[in-house]
Design a protein around this motif. Structure first.
Motif, PDB file in Angstrom:
ATOM      1  N   LYS A 628       0.858  -1.194   0.000  1.00 45.36           N
ATOM      2  CA  LYS A 628       0.000   0.000   0.000  1.00 45.36           C
ATOM      3  C   LYS A 628       0.890   1.239   0.000  1.00 45.36           C
ATOM      4  O   LYS A 628       1.736   1.405   0.885  1.00 45.36           O
ATOM      5  CB  LYS A 628      -0.893  -0.011   1.242  1.00 45.36           C
ATOM      6  N   ILE A 629       0.705   2.110  -1.021  1.00 43.97           N
ATOM      7  CA  ILE A 629       1.530   3.313  -1.118  1.00 43.97           C
ATOM      8  C   ILE A 629       0.648   4.551  -0.997  1.00 43.97           C
ATOM      9  O   ILE A 629      -0.568   4.487  -1.174  1.00 43.97           O
ATOM     10  CB  ILE A 629       2.311   3.350  -2.450  1.00 43.97           C
ATOM     11  N   LYS A 630       1.297   5.686  -0.689  1.00 45.89           N
ATOM     12  CA  LYS A 630       0.560   6.941  -0.614  1.00 45.89           C
ATOM     13  C   LYS A 630       0.168   7.387  -2.020  1.00 45.89           C
ATOM     14  O   LYS A 630       0.888   7.105  -2.990  1.00 45.89           O
ATOM     15  CB  LYS A 630       1.415   8.010   0.062  1.00 45.89           C
ATOM     16  N   PRO A 631      -0.960   8.094  -2.151  1.00 44.41           N
ATOM     17  CA  PRO A 631      -1.362   8.578  -3.485  1.00 44.41           C
ATOM     18  C   PRO A 631      -0.301   9.471  -4.114  1.00 44.41           C
ATOM     19  O   PRO A 631       0.428  10.192  -3.420  1.00 44.41           O
ATOM     20  CB  PRO A 631      -2.646   9.363  -3.178  1.00 44.41           C
ATOM     21  N   ASN A 632      -0.203   9.376  -5.445  1.00 37.63           N
ATOM     22  CA  ASN A 632       0.696  10.228  -6.245  1.00 37.63           C
ATOM     23  C   ASN A 632       2.172  10.002  -5.943  1.00 37.63           C
ATOM     24  O   ASN A 632       2.998  10.914  -6.115  1.00 37.63           O
ATOM     25  CB  ASN A 632       0.346  11.715  -6.043  1.00 37.63           C
ATOM     26  N   THR A 633       2.514   8.806  -5.485  1.00 36.26           N
ATOM     27  CA  THR A 633       3.937   8.497  -5.235  1.00 36.26           C
ATOM     28  C   THR A 633       4.366   7.250  -6.004  1.00 36.26           C
ATOM     29  O   THR A 633       5.385   6.645  -5.684  1.00 36.26           O
ATOM     30  CB  THR A 633       4.184   8.282  -3.731  1.00 36.26           C
ATOM     31  N   ALA A 634       3.594   6.851  -7.012  1.00 33.79           N
ATOM     32  CA  ALA A 634       3.826   5.572  -7.685  1.00 33.79           C
ATOM     33  C   ALA A 634       5.218   5.476  -8.314  1.00 33.79           C
ATOM     34  O   ALA A 634       5.925   4.484  -8.121  1.00 33.79           O
ATOM     35  CB  ALA A 634       2.752   5.339  -8.748  1.00 33.79           C
ATOM     36  N   ALA A 635       5.619   6.499  -9.074  1.00 36.60           N
ATOM     37  CA  ALA A 635       6.901   6.433  -9.785  1.00 36.60           C
ATOM     38  C   ALA A 635       8.059   6.227  -8.820  1.00 36.60           C
ATOM     39  O   ALA A 635       8.927   5.361  -9.018  1.00 36.60           O
ATOM     40  CB  ALA A 635       7.112   7.703 -10.608  1.00 36.60           C
ATOM     41  N   GLU A 636       8.081   7.022  -7.756  1.00 38.54           N
ATOM     42  CA  GLU A 636       9.168   6.923  -6.772  1.00 38.54           C
ATOM     43  C   GLU A 636       9.136   5.576  -6.049  1.00 38.54           C
ATOM     44  O   GLU A 636      10.175   4.931  -5.875  1.00 38.54           O
ATOM     45  CB  GLU A 636       9.036   8.073  -5.763  1.00 38.54           C
ATOM     46  N   CYS A 637       7.944   5.151  -5.647  1.00 39.91           N
ATOM     47  CA  CYS A 637       7.822   3.892  -4.901  1.00 39.91           C
ATOM     48  C   CYS A 637       8.210   2.684  -5.749  1.00 39.91           C
ATOM     49  O   CYS A 637       8.845   1.753  -5.247  1.00 39.91           O
ATOM     50  CB  CYS A 637       6.397   3.729  -4.374  1.00 39.91           C
ATOM     51  N   LEU A 638       7.830   2.684  -7.021  1.00 38.21           N
ATOM     52  CA  LEU A 638       8.143   1.544  -7.881  1.00 38.21           C
ATOM     53  C   LEU A 638       9.647   1.368  -8.045  1.00 38.21           C
ATOM     54  O   LEU A 638      10.162   0.237  -8.053  1.00 38.21           O
ATOM     55  CB  LEU A 638       7.470   1.704  -9.238  1.00 38.21           C
ATOM     56  N   LYS A 639      10.369   2.466  -8.176  1.00 35.45           N
ATOM     57  CA  LYS A 639      11.832   2.377  -8.259  1.00 35.45           C
ATOM     58  C   LYS A 639      12.418   1.794  -6.979  1.00 35.45           C
ATOM     59  O   LYS A 639      13.310   0.943  -7.007  1.00 35.45           O
ATOM     60  CB  LYS A 639      12.426   3.763  -8.521  1.00 35.45           C
ATOM     61  N   PHE A 640      11.901   2.256  -5.852  1.00 35.99           N
ATOM     62  CA  PHE A 640      12.391   1.778  -4.553  1.00 35.99           C
ATOM     63  C   PHE A 640      12.077   0.295  -4.367  1.00 35.99           C
ATOM     64  O   PHE A 640      12.929  -0.489  -3.926  1.00 35.99           O
ATOM     65  CB  PHE A 640      11.749   2.607  -3.437  1.00 35.99           C
ATOM     66  N   ILE A 641      10.849  -0.101  -4.727  1.00 30.98           N
ATOM     67  CA  ILE A 641      10.436  -1.510  -4.570  1.00 30.98           C
ATOM     68  C   ILE A 641      11.307  -2.422  -5.430  1.00 30.98           C
ATOM     69  O   ILE A 641      11.770  -3.471  -4.980  1.00 30.98           O
ATOM     70  CB  ILE A 641       8.942  -1.661  -4.936  1.00 30.98           C
ATOM     71  N   GLN A 642      11.529  -2.007  -6.680  1.00 32.11           N
ATOM     72  CA  GLN A 642      12.354  -2.822  -7.583  1.00 32.11           C
ATOM     73  C   GLN A 642      13.778  -2.975  -7.037  1.00 32.11           C
ATOM     74  O   GLN A 642      14.378  -4.061  -7.106  1.00 32.11           O
ATOM     75  CB  GLN A 642      12.390  -2.202  -8.974  1.00 32.11           C
TER      76      GLN A 642
END
Length: 799
Positions: A628-642
């Protein structure tokens, strides 16, 4: 004579360019629709027929009854193929096919690759040619691998890959596989499509274990002897199965239970060519591209509607122009033209228009084929149009359309009397019932499609916008097979270092079904989920009783479970907290219910909510992580998750999907039919309006003198428009009365396929009816206003 007919026809079409273009446009749309549907149907019925011995290839399938309902199953296990082949004289050979996936290394990159395990005689049974390699020996060695030409190009940059090494992951290590063959790309109309083939794996223990009669996970195909009788073979199969499998079945029932209605089932044979279009026994477990004949029926119906409406337009428009051609007909008759010659003349014009429309239709098909492929999930090529059978079909279609569209106008026009036509006394006999009936039929068909489109739209919106009972927004799903609880905990700790990641929750992959016993010794079937303590709060699934799993209670991972409301209802519990569930087949493991979650649509609204049980059992493996991520943070979170995934699971392929997008994809079929029905409705209403326009022209020409007199006597433009329009609106209203009951019955039957569905109210029919009337009124008003504003003196002088 024939040359003169076509020369005259061509000149007449040139003099009436607008009418000719309208006719050609309507006919070309109808013909293009018919041609596209013929392509679709031809592709559907041609599936798998390219195999040399296809008439002798069958899939082993079974049927049984459960709670009085017959159920069919196409999945078999290790034993069905070899034992039936050894003990049933009519069976010549067998081949098994099992779908799977392994990690494959390309350079320094690792990705998950879908593949098929097949028996070594795979290429001897199925006609799937090789580019390189020996079809008889390429699958004999345990670590041999067969690649498709596309996969070979992707892996090595060339299809000459025989002898090269591919690194495939087995357990925790990468193992070398030697490329022994490269296969041509599988045909588009094949239910067997692959990029990688590996030799089927079966141990001696598997082959001797009688339990494998009932451990089913693959497809089994058999090849019958050319002279074998299918019914006889099926009877022999069943007799052998009943004898060989009965002791094992009885032992399994005694050990695991199952109730009095559990049956061994009956085996029978499904023709290979039947698989593609069989919704009850579809292509699964490695077989692809299943379809449903209902799709072809619906598409064919739409195409027939459009073509029929286009032909009706031709009739109406030709008759509408007939007053202008009355003197021409009279002159032809006076100079000796016979009725047969006139019929031939008008049929010639019909065929000339049809040929022009046919040419335009081919261009339309060329332009719209990519869009049609997207809608129908096909990969049809324009070159398919020139298949011999289709060409013959198109010629038949052309001749039938030309005759259908031209015969009635030719018959009517050739029947005019020369004395009346030369003195401008020709009148249309009767009440023009045929033309009016055709308009009613047109708008009934168009209205039916509009009703159907609105119902499909509303059901699609219901499926995609109804609350699922949990929050699927801003959840990234990461798939990782065979993940231990300790690995999931490590990954979770690493991810929660990012302040934009709100929660991380582990779950098993897919949906697993099993059985357990209750206190009263009754059995219950349910979906068995393995989760961690964060899963319920991360997805915001409400608890209606008890509590969630917690780290504060170490015993939760050993003896506690959660259940949903459907489980409680099926179990008949009044006070579920404290009840027990006995996994009797695991040494009578007993779990206590500590909480009840509110029912939620974990499989989407297309499936009934079934009983569901959750455990945190340590020995069960996870298969995915919900983040579960905060709204409007997808790009940053996806890099971190990968990045964190690569650090913790360096040899595993990384892939992600957003949960809400994954849910939407489960309604792809409804989305596709929503678009198809919309296009069909637009086409039919557009062509119907052309027909209505033609009839309004006919009425205006017939009532020219009446309109002139009305205007001289003081009638307003509005009153004249109303006078000319009301008759057509009556026809449209009659069409609605015909279409509404039919649409209601069909829509209700279609909605029965969904356990959760909309209710068809009067508002749907009112909206559709209003839309149809508005479109019809707009079409008629154009010609009515033109006639109403014309100079009445000129109208009367013409008379």
């Amino acid at each position: 004579m024939l040359k003169n007919y076509f020369k005259t026809a061509w000149r007449n079409l040139q003099r009436n360019k607008i009418y000719s273009l309208i006719n050609i446009a309507g006919l070309s749309l109808g013909l293009a629709s018919a041609m596209l549907i013929m392509l679709y149907v031809k592709d559907d019925v041609s599936f798998d027929r390219f195999h040399k011995n296809v008439s002798h290839i069958y899939r082993v399938v079974s049927k049984s009854k459960h709670n009085g309902t017959e159920q069919k199953n196409s999945i078999t296990g290790f034993l069905q193929g070899p034992r039936f082949t050894q003990n049933v004289p009519g069976i010549q050979s067998f081949v098994r096919l099992q779908s799977s996936a392994l990690d494959i290394k390309t350079g320094m990159e690792v990705h998950s690759q879908s593949l098929l395990y097949v028996d070594s005689n795979f290429f001897s049974v199925f006609t799937l040619p090789l580019l390189n390699g020996n079809l008889k020996t390429c699958l004999l060695e345990p670590h041999s691998i067969v690649l498709s030409e596309n996969m070979a190009e992707k892996q090595f940059g060339t299809h000459n890959a025989v002898g090269k090494i591919v690194m495939m992951k087995e357990d925790s290590a990468f193992v070398p596989y030697k490329v022994t063959a490269v296969a041509k790309t599988c045909p588009q109309n094949s239910t067997i499509k692959f990029d990688v083939l590996l030799p089927f794996r079966e141990t001696t223990k598997d082959a001797k274990n009688d339990d494998n009669w009932f451990n089913k996970f693959l497809n089994t195909f058999v090849v019958l002897n050319p002279n074998a009788n299918v019914q006889t073979v099926e009877n022999q199969m069943q007799r052998f199965y009943a004898k060989d499998g009965k002791p094992t079945f009885d032992a399994l029932i005694k050990k695991y239970g199952g109730g009095p209605d559990v049956q061994m089932g009956t085996y029978f044979l499904q023709p290979f060519t039947d698989i593609h279009l069989n919704p009850q026994l579809p292509p699964v477990n490695g077989l692809t591209d299943g379809s449903n004949p209902i799709f072809a029926y619906i598409l064919s119906g739409i195409a027939l509607f459009v073509l029929l409406i286009a032909c009706i337009n031709f009739v109406n428009l030709t008759v509408a122009r007939s007053l202008k051609r009355a003197k021409e007909i009279g002159v032809r008759k006076v100079v000796g033209g016979g009725k047969k010659q006139l019929i031939a003349q008008f049929l010639g014009e019909s065929f000339l228009l049809t040929i022009a429309a046919f040419t335009a239709a081919i261009i339309l098909v060329k332009l719209t084929l990519p869009v049609f492929n997207d809608l129908s999930h096909k990969a049809l090529s324009f070159s398919y149009l020139f298949d011999t059978r289709l060409v013959v079909g198109y010629l038949v279609l052309l001749i039938a359309t030309g005759l259908l569209a031209g015969f009635y106008p030719a018959l009517v026009l050739s029947g005019y009397k020369p004395t009346e036509t030369l003195y401008s006394r020709v009148q249309f006999s009767g009440k023009n019932y045929l033309q009016k009936s055709l308009v009613v039929l047109q708008f009934a068909l168009a209205s039916f499609l509009i009703f159907a489109t609105i119902v499909i739209y509303k059901q699609f919106n219901f499926l995609t916008k109804t609350d699922l009972g949990y929050d699927d927004n801003n959840i990234v799903v990461i798939h990782k097979n065979m993940m231990k609880h300790s690995e999931a905990a490590l990954f979770k700790t690493a991810l929660l270092q990012n302040p934009n990641i709100v929660e991380v929750a582990a779950k098993n992959g897919g949906y697993n079904g099993t059985t357990a016993k209750l206190r009263n010794d009754s059995s219950i079937n349910f979906t068995y989920e393995t989760i961690d303590e964060s899963y319920i709060p991360a997805l915001k699934i409400p608890l209606v009783a008890g509590r969630n799993f917690s780290k504060d209670f170490p015993a939760d991972s050993i003896q506690s479970v959660l259940v949903n409301e459907a489980f409680v209802k099926k179990a008949g519990w009044k006070t579920p907290i404290g009840e027990t569930v006995n996994f009797f087949y695991n040494n009578n493991e007993i779990y206590r219910v500590i909480g009840v979650v509110k029912d939620y649509h974990y499989q989407g609204l297309g499936q009934q909510i079934d009983p569901q049980l959750f455990t945190m059992k340590n020995s069960n493996l996870y298969g995915l992580i919900n983040i579960k991520i905060k709204p409007n943070t997808a790009a940053e979170c996806l890099k971190f998750i990968q990045k964190k995934f690569a650090e913790i699971f360096p040899l595993s392929p990384y892939s992600y999907v957003f949960k809400n997008e994954e849910n939407l994809r489960s309604y792809e079929t409804e989305a596709r039919w929503k678009q198809i029905m919309l296009f069909g409705a637009i086409l039919t209403i557009f062509i119907s309006c052309i027909g209505l326009f033609g009839l309004s022209v006919l009425a205006a020409e017939k009532r020219t003198k009446e309109i002139g007199i009305r205007k001289i006597l003081g009638a307003s433009v509005n009153s004249v428009v109303a006078t000319l329009s009301k008759d057509f609106l009556k026809l449209v209203c009659i069409a609605l009365l015909v279409a509404v009951p039919a649409a209601w019955m069909v829509a209700n039957k279609w909605l029965q396929n969904y356990p959760y569905r909309i209710t068809i109210g009067w508002q749907i029919f009112a909206a559709a009816g209003f839309l149809v009337i508005l479109i019809a009124l707009t079409t008629v008003s154009f010609q009515a206003i033109k006639a109403a504003v014309a100079n009445p003196v000129k109208s009367l002088r013409t008379e």
